[in-house]
Design an enzyme around this catalytic site. Structure first.
Site, mmCIF file in Angstrom:
data_model
loop_
_atom_site.group_PDB
_atom_site.id
_atom_site.type_symbol
_atom_site.label_atom_id
_atom_site.label_comp_id
_atom_site.label_asym_id
_atom_site.label_seq_id
_atom_site.Cartn_x
_atom_site.Cartn_y
_atom_site.Cartn_z
ATOM 1 N N TRP A 102 0.817 -1.212 0.000
ATOM 2 C CA TRP A 102 0.000 0.000 0.000
ATOM 3 C C TRP A 102 0.853 1.266 0.000
ATOM 4 O O TRP A 102 0.572 2.223 -0.719
ATOM 5 C CB TRP A 102 -0.963 -0.006 1.180
ATOM 6 C CG TRP A 102 -2.174 -0.817 0.870
ATOM 7 C CD1 TRP A 102 -2.503 -2.045 1.382
ATOM 8 C CD2 TRP A 102 -3.203 -0.494 -0.066
ATOM 9 N NE1 TRP A 102 -3.672 -2.504 0.819
ATOM 10 C CE2 TRP A 102 -4.133 -1.569 -0.066
ATOM 11 C CE3 TRP A 102 -3.435 0.588 -0.899
ATOM 12 C CZ2 TRP A 102 -5.263 -1.578 -0.868
ATOM 13 C CZ3 TRP A 102 -4.576 0.580 -1.703
ATOM 14 C CH2 TRP A 102 -5.466 -0.486 -1.683
ATOM 15 N N ASP A 176 -1.606 6.584 6.631
ATOM 16 C CA ASP A 176 -2.727 5.806 6.101
ATOM 17 C C ASP A 176 -2.991 4.710 7.119
ATOM 18 O O ASP A 176 -2.241 3.735 7.213
ATOM 19 C CB ASP A 176 -2.350 5.225 4.742
ATOM 20 C CG ASP A 176 -3.401 4.263 4.191
ATOM 21 O OD1 ASP A 176 -4.409 4.010 4.883
ATOM 22 O OD2 ASP A 176 -3.194 3.754 3.070
ATOM 23 N N LYS A 200 -12.987 -1.594 6.616
ATOM 24 C CA LYS A 200 -12.266 -2.633 7.327
ATOM 25 C C LYS A 200 -12.686 -2.698 8.792
ATOM 26 O O LYS A 200 -13.094 -3.739 9.280
ATOM 27 C CB LYS A 200 -10.760 -2.413 7.188
ATOM 28 C CG LYS A 200 -10.301 -2.387 5.729
ATOM 29 C CD LYS A 200 -8.846 -2.049 5.581
ATOM 30 C CE LYS A 200 -8.461 -1.851 4.117
ATOM 31 N NZ LYS A 200 -8.626 -3.057 3.297
#
Length: 364
Positions: A102, A176, A200
């Site tokens: 990511w 993040d 999530k």
């Protein structure tokens, strides 16, 4: 009533059953309004009350200081990979710490808007360790430093956020935190901006939460779309355009559920217990392999591999038969992955451990 399967999906992920049932009960008529939440005007008093309560509960749960604005936006983490540099880079230097898939993807996207440099990377060791902050090569003129504090695919997590000031860097830290938000406290004294997709740990896809320090609000590039300009969104109370109303409603229910469970501190204790149970089982047998160094392991996302990968499909079939779903690893790395977010109970992790032990005994 039959038990629902345990869903180990990395996202969209499992939602607390109590939240799903409340949303079902309120689907046709929210609190006597005669409307479903998805039918409400985002400027009507009914939805405004939902959004205000959700923001207040989120601020309370994470102890967000008053100098941070909370924005409810769209676009997900991938969108923020562009939105952050359009707002904070000033078109100049931005430093990235690459710790997995990511953060690597984030750095590539930011190159479209800024002068990106990789200050540290663990690519050489296959994303299995965390680069030590003391070795980061940070530029003096960096407009911000970006990290992914939990790597969903590779299964690494910052156990402590880096203190950039201690490293001689005055740039704000951008995190993040999509895949571990609300699973542990955040040290806001070390953060300039944080963002997280909701799908999530906070419910359903469509909502992105952005926490931005007020002194960083007015830096957007001229090319930044108005709907993605943090200052514009903040001044409009996240209502500059129609926000993801139903996703905000579901998030609000999750925040209420979290408060009823004892808040973030209680969830962190549960998450530590769940992760320990699962990692101990994986470490106890040479039938399974984990690639991440113990000190860098994620509490939320646990990738693992069978010693004999020819048994992968058999393992997944047996897992499904036991009501253990979505255990296949990300296509880029293979193997297995168990995502054990806040809504995954200890009983679900124990059921997975029982399968791990039984499967290794029969096939080892």
């Amino acid at each position: 009533m039959a038990r629902r399967p345990y869903n180990f999906s990395a996202g969209p992920a499992t939602v607390p059953e109590a939240v799903l049932r409340q949303a079902a009960d309120e689907m046709l008529d929210w609190h006597g309004s005669g409307m479903s939440v998805m039918e409400m005007s985002h400027r009507g008093k009914e939805f405004i009350s939902i959004a205000e309560a959700a923001e207040a509960d989120l601020r309370e749960l994470l102890a967000v200081p008053p100098q941070f604005r909370i924005l409810f936006m769209q676009g997900g983490g991938l969108g923020e990979n562009a939105i952050v540099p359009m707002n904070l880079s000033r078109g100049g230097a931005v430093d990235f710490v690459v710790t997995g898939s990511w953060s690597l993807k984030s750095a590539r996207e930011a190159r479209r808007y800024a002068d990106v440099a990789v200050a540290a990377s663990n690519e050489a060791d296959g994303h299995s360790t965390m680069p030590a902050p003391a070795r980061w090569q940070l530029r003096r003129d960096a407009n911000y430093v970006h990290i992914c504090s939990n790597e969903t695919i590779d299964g690494l997590e910052f156990q402590t956020l880096p203190d950039l000031r201690a490293l001689g860097c005055d740039a704000p830290l951008v995190i993040d935190c999509s895949s571990h938000i609300l699973s542990r406290p955040i040290d806001w004294s070390r953060v300039g901006l944080a963002f997280a997709g909701a799908q999530k740990n906070v419910g359903m896809a469509g909502l992105t939460m952005v926490f931005v320090r007020e002194d960083l609000l007015d830096r957007a590039l001229p090319i930044c779309p108005s709907a993605f300009n943090y200052k514009t969104v903040a001044e409009a109370g996240s209502m500059f355009n129609t926000p993801p109303t139903y996703a905000i409603y579901i998030a609000g229910l999750v925040f209420q559920w979290l408060k009823a469970q004892g808040g973030v501190a209680a969830m962190e204790a549960r998450n530590i217990a769940k992760a320990r149970l699962l990692y101990d089982a994986l470490d106890a047998s040479d039938f399974y392999r984990t690639r991440v160094a113990p000190e860098a392991r994620s509490r939320m996302n646990v990738p693992f591999f069978l010693k004999n990968e020819a048994l992968n499909d058999t393992f997944l079939a047996e897992a499904k038969a036991r009501g253990l779903l979505q255990l296949k690893g990300h296509k880029s790395v293979g193997g297995m992955r168990a995502s054990i977010y806040n809504a995954m109970p200890l009983e679900g992790v124990q059921a997975l451990v029982d399968l791990l032990n039984d499967f290794a005994r029969r096939h080892g």
